[in-house]
Design a protein around this motif. Structure first.
Motif, PDB file in Angstrom:
ATOM      1  N   MET A 110      10.141 -15.246  18.585  1.00 58.83           N
ATOM      2  CA  MET A 110      11.027 -14.590  19.246  1.00 58.83           C
ATOM      3  C   MET A 110      12.595 -15.991  19.475  1.00 58.83           C
ATOM      4  O   MET A 110      13.165 -15.226  19.717  1.00 58.83           O
ATOM      5  CB  MET A 110      10.965 -13.934  20.502  1.00 58.83           C
ATOM      6  N   LEU A 111      11.090 -16.372  19.989  1.00 56.45           N
ATOM      7  CA  LEU A 111      12.277 -17.605  20.501  1.00 56.45           C
ATOM      8  C   LEU A 111      13.948 -18.111  19.634  1.00 56.45           C
ATOM      9  O   LEU A 111      14.814 -19.046  19.805  1.00 56.45           O
ATOM     10  CB  LEU A 111      11.239 -18.869  21.115  1.00 56.45           C
ATOM     11  N   ARG A 112      13.053 -17.512  18.466  1.00 59.33           N
ATOM     12  CA  ARG A 112      14.591 -18.187  16.971  1.00 59.33           C
ATOM     13  C   ARG A 112      15.717 -17.424  17.198  1.00 59.33           C
ATOM     14  O   ARG A 112      16.659 -17.530  16.529  1.00 59.33           O
ATOM     15  CB  ARG A 112      13.656 -18.238  15.767  1.00 59.33           C
ATOM     16  N   HIS A 113      15.662 -15.891  18.231  1.00 60.91           N
ATOM     17  CA  HIS A 113      16.066 -14.896  17.579  1.00 60.91           C
ATOM     18  C   HIS A 113      17.310 -14.975  19.103  1.00 60.91           C
ATOM     19  O   HIS A 113      16.637 -15.030  20.631  1.00 60.91           O
ATOM     20  CB  HIS A 113      15.602 -13.396  16.961  1.00 60.91           C
ATOM     21  N   ASP A 114      18.631 -15.203  18.714  1.00 56.55           N
ATOM     22  CA  ASP A 114      19.252 -14.905  20.095  1.00 56.55           C
ATOM     23  C   ASP A 114      19.422 -13.597  20.442  1.00 56.55           C
ATOM     24  O   ASP A 114      19.755 -13.007  21.884  1.00 56.55           O
ATOM     25  CB  ASP A 114      20.286 -15.579  20.527  1.00 56.55           C
ATOM     26  N   PHE A 115      19.641 -12.286  19.884  1.00 56.19           N
ATOM     27  CA  PHE A 115      19.956 -11.443  19.624  1.00 56.19           C
ATOM     28  C   PHE A 115      18.793 -10.558  18.765  1.00 56.19           C
ATOM     29  O   PHE A 115      18.046 -11.028  17.801  1.00 56.19           O
ATOM     30  CB  PHE A 115      20.611 -10.397  18.826  1.00 56.19           C
ATOM     31  N   ILE A 116      17.724  -9.382  19.499  1.00 58.84           N
ATOM     32  CA  ILE A 116      17.306  -8.597  19.288  1.00 58.84           C
ATOM     33  C   ILE A 116      17.264  -7.501  18.444  1.00 58.84           C
ATOM     34  O   ILE A 116      18.128  -6.727  19.699  1.00 58.84           O
ATOM     35  CB  ILE A 116      15.454  -8.960  19.824  1.00 58.84           C
ATOM     36  N   THR A 117      16.646  -6.852  18.484  1.00 63.43           N
ATOM     37  CA  THR A 117      17.144  -5.204  18.049  1.00 63.43           C
ATOM     38  C   THR A 117      16.034  -4.748  19.512  1.00 63.43           C
ATOM     39  O   THR A 117      15.507  -5.268  20.360  1.00 63.43           O
ATOM     40  CB  THR A 117      16.499  -4.444  16.718  1.00 63.43           C
TER      41      THR A 117
ATOM     42  N   ARG B  50      21.891  -4.472  19.801  1.00 61.78           N
ATOM     43  CA  ARG B  50      21.150  -5.323  20.199  1.00 61.78           C
ATOM     44  C   ARG B  50      20.985  -5.833  21.358  1.00 61.78           C
ATOM     45  O   ARG B  50      22.388  -5.545  22.166  1.00 61.78           O
ATOM     46  CB  ARG B  50      21.832  -6.493  19.461  1.00 61.78           C
ATOM     47  N   VAL B  51      20.252  -6.470  21.855  1.00 64.84           N
ATOM     48  CA  VAL B  51      20.428  -6.842  22.804  1.00 64.84           C
ATOM     49  C   VAL B  51      20.031  -8.926  22.924  1.00 64.84           C
ATOM     50  O   VAL B  51      19.354  -9.360  22.206  1.00 64.84           O
ATOM     51  CB  VAL B  51      18.998  -6.579  23.647  1.00 64.84           C
ATOM     52  N   ARG B  52      20.516  -9.111  24.258  1.00 63.14           N
ATOM     53  CA  ARG B  52      20.925 -10.740  24.730  1.00 63.14           C
ATOM     54  C   ARG B  52      19.752 -10.736  24.926  1.00 63.14           C
ATOM     55  O   ARG B  52      19.281 -11.413  26.252  1.00 63.14           O
ATOM     56  CB  ARG B  52      22.058 -11.356  25.345  1.00 63.14           C
ATOM     57  N   ARG B  53      18.465 -12.061  24.382  1.00 65.63           N
ATOM     58  CA  ARG B  53      17.037 -12.049  24.949  1.00 65.63           C
ATOM     59  C   ARG B  53      17.577 -12.895  25.295  1.00 65.63           C
ATOM     60  O   ARG B  53      17.066 -12.623  26.589  1.00 65.63           O
ATOM     61  CB  ARG B  53      16.377 -12.737  23.548  1.00 65.63           C
ATOM     62  N   ALA B  54      18.211 -13.994  26.137  1.00 67.74           N
ATOM     63  CA  ALA B  54      18.597 -14.683  27.384  1.00 67.74           C
ATOM     64  C   ALA B  54      18.264 -14.179  28.226  1.00 67.74           C
ATOM     65  O   ALA B  54      18.196 -14.457  29.516  1.00 67.74           O
ATOM     66  CB  ALA B  54      19.352 -16.162  27.055  1.00 67.74           C
TER      67      ALA B  54
END
Length: 89
Positions: free
Chosen positions: A19-26, A59-63
């Protein structure tokens, strides 16, 4: 490691690292990872301002979303305590 994630390295598993590797997630990835249902996930992502839509792709910006979740967690105990104090008066 950057930041303070090293403090929790004993608690992080492969799912967290991925999960930390992705800036954007579905939305689906977010629902699985944060253990939320669809409507709360969508509502909270919109409130956080972390939703990005390109055509039909969302997409959702994880940060941004995680910062919003941290803010909610900070407010929740204070709100409960304030409500208890008001009820006692």
């Amino acid at each position: 490691m950057s930041g303070c994630i090293w403090r929790f390295s004993d608690q992080i598993d492969d799912v967290d690292v991925e999960m930390l590797r992705h800036d954007f997630i579905t939305l689906r990835d977010g629902m699985e990872y944060y253990q939320l249902n669809e409507k709360p996930m969508i509502r909270m992502a919109r409130e956080a301002g972390s939703v990005y839509k390109i055509g039909k792709m969302v997409r959702v910006r994880r940060a941004i979303f995680e910062a919003y979740l941290r803010e909610i967690m900070k407010r929740s105990p204070n709100e409960k305590q304030n409500k208890e104090n008001e009820d006692m008066r």
